[in-house]
Design a protein around this motif. Structure first.
Motif, PDB file in Angstrom:
ATOM      1  N   LEU A 154       0.832  -1.201   0.000  1.00 17.16           N
ATOM      2  CA  LEU A 154       0.000   0.000   0.000  1.00 17.16           C
ATOM      3  C   LEU A 154       0.867   1.251   0.000  1.00 17.16           C
ATOM      4  N   SER A 155       0.457   2.242  -0.769  1.00 18.06           N
ATOM      5  CA  SER A 155       1.170   3.517  -0.796  1.00 18.06           C
ATOM      6  C   SER A 155       0.715   4.394   0.363  1.00 18.06           C
ATOM      7  N   VAL A 156       1.431   5.484   0.574  1.00 15.19           N
ATOM      8  CA  VAL A 156       1.062   6.419   1.638  1.00 15.19           C
ATOM      9  C   VAL A 156      -0.326   6.991   1.370  1.00 15.19           C
ATOM     10  N   GLU A 157      -0.598   7.349   0.114  1.00 12.38           N
ATOM     11  CA  GLU A 157      -1.900   7.920  -0.227  1.00 12.38           C
ATOM     12  C   GLU A 157      -3.033   6.937   0.067  1.00 12.38           C
ATOM     13  N   GLN A 158      -2.826   5.667  -0.257  1.00  9.81           N
ATOM     14  CA  GLN A 158      -3.868   4.677  -0.009  1.00  9.81           C
ATOM     15  C   GLN A 158      -4.103   4.480   1.481  1.00  9.81           C
ATOM     16  N   ILE A 159      -3.047   4.415   2.256  1.00 13.64           N
ATOM     17  CA  ILE A 159      -3.193   4.214   3.695  1.00 13.64           C
ATOM     18  C   ILE A 159      -3.977   5.362   4.322  1.00 13.64           C
ATOM     19  N   VAL A 160      -3.627   6.593   3.961  1.00 13.30           N
ATOM     20  CA  VAL A 160      -4.313   7.755   4.523  1.00 13.30           C
ATOM     21  C   VAL A 160      -5.760   7.813   4.051  1.00 13.30           C
ATOM     22  N   GLN A 161      -5.977   7.541   2.776  1.00 15.71           N
ATOM     23  CA  GLN A 161      -7.336   7.617   2.228  1.00 15.71           C
ATOM     24  C   GLN A 161      -8.238   6.537   2.817  1.00 15.71           C
ATOM     25  N   TYR A 162      -7.748   5.309   2.922  1.00 17.20           N
ATOM     26  CA  TYR A 162      -8.558   4.220   3.447  1.00 17.20           C
ATOM     27  C   TYR A 162      -8.889   4.441   4.921  1.00 17.20           C
ATOM     28  N   TYR A 163      -7.902   4.916   5.681  1.00 18.05           N
ATOM     29  CA  TYR A 163      -8.201   5.137   7.099  1.00 18.05           C
ATOM     30  C   TYR A 163      -9.162   6.313   7.264  1.00 18.05           C
ATOM     31  N   GLY A 164      -9.060   7.316   6.403  1.00 21.02           N
ATOM     32  CA  GLY A 164     -10.030   8.402   6.440  1.00 21.02           C
ATOM     33  C   GLY A 164     -11.434   7.926   6.113  1.00 21.02           C
ATOM     34  N   ALA A 165     -11.539   6.936   5.213  1.00 15.16           N
ATOM     35  CA  ALA A 165     -12.847   6.383   4.866  1.00 15.16           C
ATOM     36  C   ALA A 165     -13.445   5.568   6.011  1.00 15.16           C
ATOM     37  N   ARG A 166     -12.622   5.158   6.962  1.00 15.99           N
ATOM     38  CA  ARG A 166     -13.121   4.389   8.107  1.00 15.99           C
ATOM     39  C   ARG A 166     -14.186   5.157   8.880  1.00 15.99           C
ATOM     40  N   TRP A 167     -14.128   6.476   8.833  1.00 17.22           N
ATOM     41  CA  TRP A 167     -15.092   7.276   9.591  1.00 17.22           C
ATOM     42  C   TRP A 167     -16.523   7.040   9.112  1.00 17.22           C
ATOM     43  N   LYS A 168     -16.694   6.483   7.917  1.00 15.63           N
ATOM     44  CA  LYS A 168     -18.033   6.247   7.403  1.00 15.63           C
ATOM     45  C   LYS A 168     -18.779   5.181   8.195  1.00 15.63           C
ATOM     46  N   ILE A 169     -18.072   4.300   8.892  1.00 15.41           N
ATOM     47  CA  ILE A 169     -18.791   3.346   9.739  1.00 15.41           C
ATOM     48  C   ILE A 169     -19.354   4.059  10.957  1.00 15.41           C
ATOM     49  N   GLU A 170     -18.663   5.100  11.438  1.00 13.26           N
ATOM     50  CA  GLU A 170     -19.200   5.913  12.524  1.00 13.26           C
ATOM     51  C   GLU A 170     -20.436   6.667  12.049  1.00 13.26           C
ATOM     52  N   ALA A 171     -20.367   7.202  10.824  1.00 10.42           N
ATOM     53  CA  ALA A 171     -21.551   7.863  10.255  1.00 10.42           C
ATOM     54  C   ALA A 171     -22.689   6.864  10.067  1.00 10.42           C
ATOM     55  N   GLY A 172     -22.336   5.613   9.725  1.00 12.13           N
ATOM     56  CA  GLY A 172     -23.355   4.580   9.577  1.00 12.13           C
ATOM     57  C   GLY A 172     -24.053   4.265  10.882  1.00 12.13           C
ATOM     58  N   PHE A 173     -23.312   4.250  11.990  1.00 11.21           N
ATOM     59  CA  PHE A 173     -23.935   4.026  13.293  1.00 11.21           C
ATOM     60  C   PHE A 173     -24.932   5.145  13.614  1.00 11.21           C
ATOM     61  N   LYS A 174     -24.570   6.365  13.267  1.00 11.97           N
ATOM     62  CA  LYS A 174     -25.487   7.488  13.487  1.00 11.97           C
ATOM     63  C   LYS A 174     -26.742   7.338  12.626  1.00 11.97           C
ATOM     64  N   GLU A 175     -26.568   6.912  11.390  1.00 15.63           N
ATOM     65  CA  GLU A 175     -27.714   6.710  10.512  1.00 15.63           C
ATOM     66  C   GLU A 175     -28.640   5.623  11.060  1.00 15.63           C
ATOM     67  N   ILE A 176     -28.067   4.555  11.587  1.00 19.57           N
ATOM     68  CA  ILE A 176     -28.881   3.456  12.112  1.00 19.57           C
ATOM     69  C   ILE A 176     -29.624   3.890  13.368  1.00 19.57           C
ATOM     70  N   LYS A 177     -28.930   4.552  14.280  1.00 19.29           N
ATOM     71  CA  LYS A 177     -29.524   4.882  15.576  1.00 19.29           C
ATOM     72  C   LYS A 177     -30.450   6.089  15.518  1.00 19.29           C
ATOM     73  N   GLN A 178     -30.100   7.110  14.738  1.00 13.42           N
ATOM     74  CA  GLN A 178     -30.860   8.347  14.756  1.00 13.42           C
ATOM     75  C   GLN A 178     -31.736   8.531  13.518  1.00 13.42           C
ATOM     76  N   GLU A 179     -31.167   8.411  12.325  1.00 15.68           N
ATOM     77  CA  GLU A 179     -31.966   8.635  11.120  1.00 15.68           C
ATOM     78  C   GLU A 179     -32.955   7.491  10.877  1.00 15.68           C
ATOM     79  N   ILE A 180     -32.459   6.257  10.913  1.00 10.50           N
ATOM     80  CA  ILE A 180     -33.364   5.113  10.789  1.00 10.50           C
ATOM     81  C   ILE A 180     -34.206   4.974  12.057  1.00 10.50           C
ATOM     82  N   GLY A 181     -33.618   5.239  13.215  1.00 11.73           N
ATOM     83  CA  GLY A 181     -34.384   5.252  14.461  1.00 11.73           C
ATOM     84  C   GLY A 181     -34.290   3.981  15.273  1.00 11.73           C
ATOM     85  N   SER A 182     -33.197   3.230  15.137  1.00 10.00           N
ATOM     86  CA  SER A 182     -33.070   1.998  15.903  1.00 10.00           C
ATOM     87  C   SER A 182     -32.984   2.266  17.406  1.00 10.00           C
TER      88      SER A 182
END
Length: 443
Positions: free
Chosen positions: A325-353
């Motif tokens: 993996l290149s430096v750009e890929q490592i930084v980009q992929y780890y930055g994309a990890r935050w989307k699972i946190e956004a997904g938890f918010k969508e499940i709990k608040q927007e979807i209403g679980s």
């Protein structure tokens, strides 16, 4: 419209072809739609109200629907398998990019399945540090959809603390559950996902999961078909690569080279050596100052690529077991990890679980499965759209569409007259103008 019809038809085919299962399959797809469209929170009573008001299922009684929501005969294993197969482009650079994390889902009522007192490290000053909540360990697929990253839930587990098993049996229906740590549950889910796709995995996780507790069992099961990308703690010691052994030297060859120092010490040393990289991070191209080096990490007994990222007076260190993996890929992929946190918010608040207060254990499991699957179906629908959904509410610094915009697009499809003709079932096939207007406002 036909995109949504094809997706839902595949789910309905996973049910058996008996009379009861045909009915259960139809109820399932419309309940899934009721979770997706922004009618209200996905409490069971609200879902029934949505079926009555929006879809015209006036013959469904409260008792029958609650029995359906607590049914142990919903084939979740087949349904999740079908969902994985319907993802058009699951791979990123030839591998499955998976985000792994856990979340706290607070509840109010007692005797709710999987609820215990868990420590919440993200609690605010006016919140309890030990809320009464469910602890959910989830794995999601990170994918680029119409120019933005998204996380599609693929599997999850309820975590029960060990003390719950000491106080008595933990049951799900007639099944007696065994104690599993979060790391064991994560390894099992990742193994199942690998066997479903037969593709290399790159697991992106925070520092809590990025250790030998996960890496050792995972690498033992999948070998070089799995790699880990995570964040390093500042007090971890790093070592240089071992030198080639001298000929005719007694003893085993060395596994570690010279001691380089702790991560924090090396960050101060490498700050002046950092280079600028252009990385697609958080929705736009940003310039990142970073320095990378291949070292040996003693905690997982393996060579890793460590990337120090510097920003003004702060820094973080990331590591990857995949040295290609290149430096750009490592930084980009780890930055994309935050989307699972956004997904938890969508499940709990927007979807209403978070507002669901089911007591029956099977109803709790079915409800969360519906919420998780609704998130994935929404993103799969977005993947197959010809045009990028328009962002309804403009936010400074954000040009990409939001999750709510895709839900609004689905709601507009569902309330159209042609949708009732395509997804036919015995019901009043009308959506009055007042309900349609409210749906458009909510979306």
């Amino acid at each position: 419209m036909f995109i949504l019809h094809q997706l839902l038809r595949k789910f309905k085919d996973d049910f058996s072809h008996s009379r009861k299962d045909e009915e259960r399959g139809a109820w399932f797809i419309y309940t899934l739609l009721a979770v997706i469209i922004p009618f209200t929170s996905s409490k069971t009573s609200n879902l029934l109200r949505c079926l009555h008001t929006v879809f015209g299922f006036t013959h469904i009684t409260k008792r029958r629907f609650y029995t359906f929501m607590a049914s142990p005969k919903i084939p979740w294993e087949r349904l999740w398998k079908t969902l994985r197969e319907t993802i058009p482009i699951p791979l990123t650079d030839g591998r499955l990019l998976l985000a792994l994390d856990d979340c706290i889902n607070p509840k109010v009522g007692k005797e709710i399945f999987a609820c215990h007192r868990f420590f919440d490290h993200a609690a605010k000053q006016n919140q309890s540090r030990y809320p009464w909540a469910q602890n959910i360990v989830a794995v999601g697929l990170l994918a680029t959809i119409k120019g933005r990253w998204a996380c599609l839930p693929l599997d999850f587990r309820f975590y029960h603390p060990e003390k719950a098993f000491k106080n008595g049996e933990v049951r799900l229906g007639k099944t007696i559950l065994d104690f599993r740590t979060k790391l064991d549950q994560a390894a099992e889910m990742l193994r199942d996902i690998y066997h479903a796709y037969k593709r290399p995995l790159l697991v992106v996780a925070d520092s809590w999961f990025g250790n030998n507790g996960l890496w050792k069992p995972l690498h033992g099961m999948l070998g070089e078909n799995v790699h880990l990308l995570s964040r390093l703690r500042s007090n971890i010691n790093l070592f240089d690569l071992p030198v080639a052994p001298r000929p005719k030297r007694r003893g085993r060859p060395t596994k570690y080279g010279a001691h380089l120092g702790k991560v924090s010490e090396l960050a101060s040393r490498y700050r002046d050596l950092a280079s600028a990289y252009d990385v697609n991070l958080y929705g736009r191209t940003r310039q990142v100052m970073a320095f990378d080096r291949v070292v040996v990490l003693k905690t997982i007994k393996r060579s890793v690529r460590v990337v120090w990222i510097f920003r003004k007076t702060r820094w973080i260190a990331l590591f990857s077991t995949d040295l290609s993996l290149s430096v750009e890929q490592i930084v980009q992929y780890y930055g994309a990890r935050w989307k699972i946190e956004a997904g938890f918010k969508e499940i709990k608040q927007e979807i209403g679980s978070a507002q669901a207060q089911c007591r029956n254990p099977q109803a709790v499991v079915n409800h969360l499965n519906l919420c998780m699957m609704a998130i994935s179906v929404t993103w799969i629908y977005a993947m197959q759209l010809d045009k990028t959904p328009k962002r309804r509410h403009a936010v400074k610094g954000r040009s990409h569409y939001a999750f709510s915009d895709v839900r609004r697009h689905i709601a507009e499809t569902v309330i159209s007259k042609d949708f009732c003709a395509i997804c036919s079932y015995e019901r009043k096939s009308i959506v009055n103008s007042v309900v349609a207007a409210l749906l458009r406002m909510a979306a």
